[in-house]
Scaffold this motif. Sequence first.
Motif, mmCIF file in Angstrom:
data_model
loop_
_atom_site.group_PDB
_atom_site.id
_atom_site.type_symbol
_atom_site.label_atom_id
_atom_site.label_comp_id
_atom_site.label_asym_id
_atom_site.label_seq_id
_atom_site.Cartn_x
_atom_site.Cartn_y
_atom_site.Cartn_z
ATOM 1 N N ILE A 196 3.659 -1.009 4.053
ATOM 2 C CA ILE A 196 2.808 0.295 3.547
ATOM 3 C C ILE A 196 3.940 1.343 3.432
ATOM 4 C CG2 ILE A 196 1.281 2.037 4.349
ATOM 5 C CD1 ILE A 196 0.105 0.182 6.585
ATOM 6 N N LEU A 249 -0.864 0.322 13.909
ATOM 7 C CA LEU A 249 -0.707 -1.262 13.455
ATOM 8 C C LEU A 249 0.249 -2.159 14.443
ATOM 9 C CD1 LEU A 249 -1.222 -0.373 9.568
ATOM 10 C CD2 LEU A 249 -2.932 -0.881 11.217
ATOM 11 N N ASP A 301 -6.013 10.044 10.430
ATOM 12 C CA ASP A 301 -4.638 10.044 10.793
ATOM 13 C C ASP A 301 -4.120 11.702 10.761
ATOM 14 O OD1 ASP A 301 -3.751 11.026 8.338
ATOM 15 O OD2 ASP A 301 -3.011 8.851 7.831
ATOM 16 N N LEU A 343 1.007 -1.026 0.047
ATOM 17 C CA LEU A 343 -0.038 -0.144 -0.044
ATOM 18 C C LEU A 343 0.750 1.283 0.053
ATOM 19 C CD1 LEU A 343 -2.406 -1.074 2.728
ATOM 20 C CD2 LEU A 343 -2.610 -1.361 0.368
ATOM 21 N N TYR A 381 3.357 -2.086 13.722
ATOM 22 C CA TYR A 381 4.308 -2.372 12.421
ATOM 23 C C TYR A 381 5.583 -1.565 12.862
ATOM 24 C CZ TYR A 381 1.237 -3.593 8.501
ATOM 25 O OH TYR A 381 0.541 -4.260 7.508
ATOM 26 N N PHE A 441 -9.793 6.407 8.518
ATOM 27 C CA PHE A 441 -9.406 4.841 8.832
ATOM 28 C C PHE A 441 -10.452 4.522 9.880
ATOM 29 C CE2 PHE A 441 -6.836 7.180 11.995
ATOM 30 C CZ PHE A 441 -6.818 6.262 13.118
ATOM 31 N N TRP A 477 1.449 5.033 11.937
ATOM 32 C CA TRP A 477 1.021 4.001 11.474
ATOM 33 C C TRP A 477 1.751 2.722 12.190
ATOM 34 C CZ3 TRP A 477 -3.755 3.088 10.145
ATOM 35 C CH2 TRP A 477 -4.604 4.300 9.534
ATOM 36 N N HIS A 521 -9.725 2.807 2.678
ATOM 37 C CA HIS A 521 -9.168 3.114 3.811
ATOM 38 C C HIS A 521 -8.660 1.744 4.855
ATOM 39 C CE1 HIS A 521 -13.408 1.954 4.976
ATOM 40 N NE2 HIS A 521 -12.870 1.461 6.151
ATOM 41 N N LEU A 522 -8.154 1.884 5.690
ATOM 42 C CA LEU A 522 -7.492 0.953 6.539
ATOM 43 C C LEU A 522 -8.560 0.714 7.811
ATOM 44 C CD1 LEU A 522 -3.761 1.775 6.694
ATOM 45 C CD2 LEU A 522 -4.934 0.074 5.173
ATOM 46 N N ASP A 523 -8.843 -0.360 7.907
ATOM 47 C CA ASP A 523 -9.418 -0.742 9.361
ATOM 48 C C ASP A 523 -8.477 -1.285 10.626
ATOM 49 O OD1 ASP A 523 -11.909 -0.303 8.531
ATOM 50 O OD2 ASP A 523 -12.589 -2.296 7.907
ATOM 51 N N VAL A 524 -8.499 -0.553 11.532
ATOM 52 C CA VAL A 524 -7.603 -1.134 12.705
ATOM 53 C C VAL A 524 -8.438 -1.908 13.518
ATOM 54 C CG1 VAL A 524 -6.187 -0.361 14.792
ATOM 55 C CG2 VAL A 524 -6.208 1.070 12.589
#
Length: 148
Positions: free
Chosen positions: A72, A28, A139, A10, A30, A145, A24, A88-91
């Motif tokens: 990402i 996430l 964000d 992404l 990450y 998101f 992020w 969009h991202l879902d957390v």
Amino acid sequence: MDRPQPELGLTVDCTNAPALARFWCRALGYVESPPPQGWSDWPSFLREHQVPEDEWDDGATIRPRAGDGPSISFLRVPEPKTVKNRVHLDVRVSGGRHVEQSLREERIRAAEADLVEHGARRQREDRVDGHLDHLVMEDPEGNEFCIV
């Protein structure tokens, strides 16, 4: 022709790639992606590829801590965000709809508090049958998101 298997990655256009990557990573779980194989650090890679130092913060890439899932990338662009995201991202923090509602809401609210502290903003909360289902968030640069 023998093609390698495609991988999902992404990319998020932004104005401050390192800062958005840090946000992020927190959201996430990450981590910053390591430099490509053969280089001990990013500055060595960038110098070798003759990237001017004033462009070193134009991009950043993060990946799952365990290595499973998409990377990402964040890419600095000159224009600001102007319209709603179509993707969009879902957390996902609640555990799913099978989890007792008060625990789901507690988990969603805890994630919201943490991410708001780190620059996110809530747009709205969506309810199903009177219960919190998810929060629509932004964000630090306004990208939508959801916390589910």
